[in-house]
Design a protein around this motif. Structure first.
Motif, PDB file in Angstrom:
ATOM      1  N   GLU A 110       0.986  -1.227   0.051  1.00 12.84           N
ATOM      2  CA  GLU A 110      -0.020   0.008   0.021  1.00 12.84           C
ATOM      3  C   GLU A 110       0.875   1.121  -0.066  1.00 12.84           C
ATOM      4  OE1 GLU A 110      -3.392   1.795   2.829  1.00 12.84           O
ATOM      5  OE2 GLU A 110      -3.302  -0.322   2.785  1.00 12.84           O
ATOM      6  N   TRP A 112       1.475   5.420   0.172  1.00 14.02           N
ATOM      7  CA  TRP A 112       1.342   6.557   0.787  1.00 14.02           C
ATOM      8  C   TRP A 112       2.294   7.656   0.210  1.00 14.02           C
ATOM      9  CZ3 TRP A 112      -3.302   7.102   3.210  1.00 14.02           C
ATOM     10  CH2 TRP A 112      -3.845   5.807   3.655  1.00 14.02           C
ATOM     11  N   PRO A 113       1.679   8.742   0.104  1.00 13.99           N
ATOM     12  CA  PRO A 113       0.297   9.042  -0.004  1.00 13.99           C
ATOM     13  C   PRO A 113      -0.186   8.282  -1.099  1.00 13.99           C
ATOM     14  CG  PRO A 113       1.587  11.063  -0.818  1.00 13.99           C
ATOM     15  CD  PRO A 113       2.611   9.847  -0.364  1.00 13.99           C
ATOM     16  N   LYS A 114      -1.495   8.136  -1.195  1.00 14.87           N
ATOM     17  CA  LYS A 114      -2.336   7.545  -2.122  1.00 14.87           C
ATOM     18  C   LYS A 114      -2.391   8.474  -3.644  1.00 14.87           C
ATOM     19  CE  LYS A 114      -4.815   3.999   0.263  1.00 14.87           C
ATOM     20  NZ  LYS A 114      -4.275   3.066  -0.353  1.00 14.87           N
TER      21      LYS A 114
END
Length: 129
Positions: A110, A112-114
Motif C-alpha cells: 500500500e 502513501w500518499p495515495k
C-alpha cells in the motif's frame, strides 16, 4: 513567518490552553522553554536512531557517532561507511523484504500518499474541488 505576516499587515491571535499549545505555530515566536523541549525530543530521537544503527550494524555507539554526526549520506558513501549492505532502490528493498520477511515471498503493498483518483484530478482541474 511572524515578521513576514506583520510586514503584510496580518495579525494572528492565539488562544492557548497551556505554555506549549502554540509550539507548532508559524505565527508565535518560539519561547526558550519550547525550544529546549524540541531540542530534547530531537536528541532523544537521534540517540534512539543511533542505537538502532549500532545494534543493526554491530557497531558501538561511539563508532556510529563518529560516522554519522547528523549528516545525510549518499548511498555510495553509506556503503563505504558500512552503514548499508548494498545499493539499490525502493523496488530492490521491497523485493528483499518480501523474500526475507514474509512466509510466502510475496506481500500486498500500500503506497502513501495515495495517488489522486482520475475523478478528483478532473474535479480539481474544473475548479469544483
Amino acid at each position: 513567518a511572524t515578521g513576514l505576516a506583520r510586514d503584510y499587515g496580518i495579525s494572528i491571535e492565539h488562544i492557548g490552553t497551556g505554555e506549549f499549545s502554540a509550539s507548532n505555530s508559524l505565527f508565535q515566536p518560539m519561547t526558550p522553554k519550547v525550544e529546549a523541549a524540541f531540542k530534547r525530543k530531537m536528541n532523544e530521537t537521534y540517540d534512539g536512531f543511533k542505537a538502532i544503527v549500532a545494534s543493526g550494524r554491530n557497531l558501538s555507539l561511539k563508532e556510529v557517532e563518529a560516522r554519522a554526526q547528523g549528516r545525510v549520506w549518499t548511498g555510495r558513501d553509506a556503503l563505504d561507511q558500512s552503514l548499508v549492505d548494498e545499493l539499490g532502490g525502493l523496488n530492490k528493498a521491497i523485493s528483499y523484504a518480501k523474500v526475507h520477511y514474509t512466509k510466502t515471498g510475496d506481500a500486498e503493498l500500500e503506497y502513501w500518499p495515495k495517488p489522486p483518483s482520475v475523478t478528483s484530478v478532473i474535479s480539481r482541474l474544473m475548479g469544483s474541488d
